[in-house]
Write an enzyme that holds these catalytic residues in place. Structure first.
Site, PDB file in Angstrom:
ATOM      1  CG  ASP A   8       6.372   0.324   2.887  1.00  0.00           C
ATOM      2  OD1 ASP A   8       7.122  -0.182   2.027  1.00  0.00           O
ATOM      3  OD2 ASP A   8       5.265   0.824   2.587  1.00  0.00           O
ATOM      4  CB  SER A   9       8.025   4.059   0.726  1.00  0.00           C
ATOM      5  OG  SER A   9       7.034   3.204   0.200  1.00  0.00           O
ATOM      6  CE1 TYR A  40      10.608   6.857   0.516  1.00  0.00           C
ATOM      7  CE2 TYR A  40      12.012   4.954   0.909  1.00  0.00           C
ATOM      8  CZ  TYR A  40      11.478   6.154   1.346  1.00  0.00           C
ATOM      9  OH  TYR A  40      11.817   6.639   2.567  1.00  0.00           O
ATOM     10  N   GLY A  41       8.960   4.216  -5.448  1.00  0.00           N
ATOM     11  CA  GLY A  41       9.107   3.335  -6.616  1.00  0.00           C
ATOM     12  C   GLY A  41       9.747   3.947  -7.847  1.00  0.00           C
ATOM     13  CB  CYS A  71       9.832  -1.093   1.437  1.00  0.00           C
ATOM     14  SG  CYS A  71       9.824  -0.040  -0.020  1.00  0.00           S
ATOM     15  CG  ASN A  72       9.137  -6.029  -2.634  1.00  0.00           C
ATOM     16  OD1 ASN A  72       9.624  -7.135  -2.795  1.00  0.00           O
ATOM     17  ND2 ASN A  72       7.981  -5.867  -2.006  1.00  0.00           N
ATOM     18  CB  THR A  73      11.133   0.329  -3.733  1.00  0.00           C
ATOM     19  OG1 THR A  73       9.919  -0.057  -4.377  1.00  0.00           O
ATOM     20  CG2 THR A  73      11.863   1.329  -4.593  1.00  0.00           C
ATOM     21  CD  GLU A 156       1.102   5.154   0.330  1.00  0.00           C
ATOM     22  OE1 GLU A 156       1.033   6.188   1.002  1.00  0.00           O
ATOM     23  OE2 GLU A 156       1.561   4.083   0.790  1.00  0.00           O
ATOM     24  CB  CYS A 190       4.953  -3.712  -4.716  1.00  0.00           C
ATOM     25  SG  CYS A 190       4.568  -2.137  -3.927  1.00  0.00           S
ATOM     26  CB  THR A 191       4.892  -4.335   1.021  1.00  0.00           C
ATOM     27  OG1 THR A 191       5.365  -2.987   0.880  1.00  0.00           O
ATOM     28  CG2 THR A 191       6.069  -5.262   1.210  1.00  0.00           C
ATOM     29  CG  HIS A 192       1.894   0.007  -1.329  1.00  0.00           C
ATOM     30  ND1 HIS A 192       3.186   0.054  -0.915  1.00  0.00           N
ATOM     31  CD2 HIS A 192       1.326   1.176  -0.934  1.00  0.00           C
ATOM     32  CE1 HIS A 192       3.408   1.218  -0.307  1.00  0.00           C
ATOM     33  NE2 HIS A 192       2.298   1.913  -0.304  1.00  0.00           N
TER      34      HIS A 192
END
Ligand code: DGL
Length: 288
Positions: A8-9, A40-41, A71-73, A156, A190-192
């Site tokens: 993931d980012s 990264y978004g 990570c979706n992005t 983050e 989005c995984t966040h």
């Protein structure tokens, strides 16, 4: 013999890793977070591809024949090129899987109205990846997306459970619901975002509960279902390994997980405990 790599980012992929490990605790895993270059978004296609490919190459070099882009992005902007252009030439016996297709597969089964909302990063929304995948699988669906540029920074920076986050969560939800009042299912693309789940549920409840005493009632259902991805990605990977025993046989089963970050391991350890509810140690790694 090798391990399953999850990339993931930043920290978001830990929500995916957590679900995968709950479902398949027997395998060995490596997690790689490119925290130094997250988010990264808002980055361009070329840059997300370049960064993601570097991470995938590193995970291959660390002994992972199978890598999940948690990570979706990265899945939206880099997966197809990696699968179609990079792997056949440079690593034909390795596999890279993403998170968008498995999520699209389940959402059509869960939505009754087939009016689906997607909350994600600007990059994922602009890529239209969810629209394309869902329409392919469930023609006639109506899909609307809303970018939530502040949500990843809130997570983050560890601000996801603070009162200040409420404003940004409500604002993005309002914008999504305004696009289509018939939405009955919302993908957290989005995984966040699962870390904001309590706030999302609360704000959604407040926005969709009819106001009594003759005041205007909002024309949206109070039964909107929110879909965090973890459990579906885990189920899909489990299914993949059953369908590909040749890959499953290449994976070691010691139940371990190693963590790598491109930023400070101390900061990674502290923040990761919020996602995993567990103490971990991490090592610093460089990707370029
Ligand atoms: N967690 C990532 C995703 O699922 C992206 C976060 C970011 O780096 O912007 O889209």
């Amino acid at each position: 013999m090798g391990r399953i790599g999850v990339f993931d980012s930043g920290y978001g992929g830990l929500t995916i890793l957590d679900s995968i490990r709950k479902r398949m605790p027997e395998y060995d895993y490596i997690y790689l977070g490119d925290n130094a270059r997250a988010p990264y978004g808002t980055r361009s296609f070329d840059v997300v591809y370049e960064f993601t490919l570097q991470a995938v190459q590193k995970l291959f070099a660390l002994g992972c024949p199978l890598v999940i882009l948690g990570c979706n992005t990265a899945s939206a902007k880099a997966l197809r090129s990696i699968q179609q252009k990079y792997l056949p030439v440079h690593a034909p016996d390795h596999r890279v899987l993403g998170v968008i297709r498995p999520t699209a597969e389940v959402v059509g089964q869960l939505s009754h109205t087939r009016h689906i909302g997607v909350l994600a990063t600007e990059g994922t929304i602009k890529s239209q990846s969810y629209n394309l995948e869902i329409e392919k699988l469930y023609p006639g669906s109506t899909i609307v997306g809303q970018a939530c540029p502040m949500w990843v920074p809130l997570v983050e920076c560890g601000e996801f459970d603070k009162p200040g986050a409420d404003y940004f969560v409500r604002d993005s939800l309002q914008k999504l619901l305004a696009q289509d009042p018939l939405i009955d299912t919302i993908i957290l693309g989005c995984t966040h975002y699962p870390l904001l789940l309590d706030k999302i549920s609360q704000q959604l409840h407040d926005l969709t509960t009819p106001i009594p005493h003759g005041r205007e009632v909002q024309d949206v259902s109070s039964q909107i279902r929110i879909i965090p991805q973890g459990q579906y990605i885990a189920a899909s990977l489990d299914d993949y390994l059953h369908r590909h025993p040749e890959m499953a046989q290449r994976l070691t089963r010691g139940g371990t997980c190693q963590y790598f970050t491109t930023e400070s391991p101390t900061r990674f350890r502290e923040s990761a405990s919020l996602f995993l509810h567990d103490e971990i140690t991490a090592q610093r790694i460089t990707l370029n």
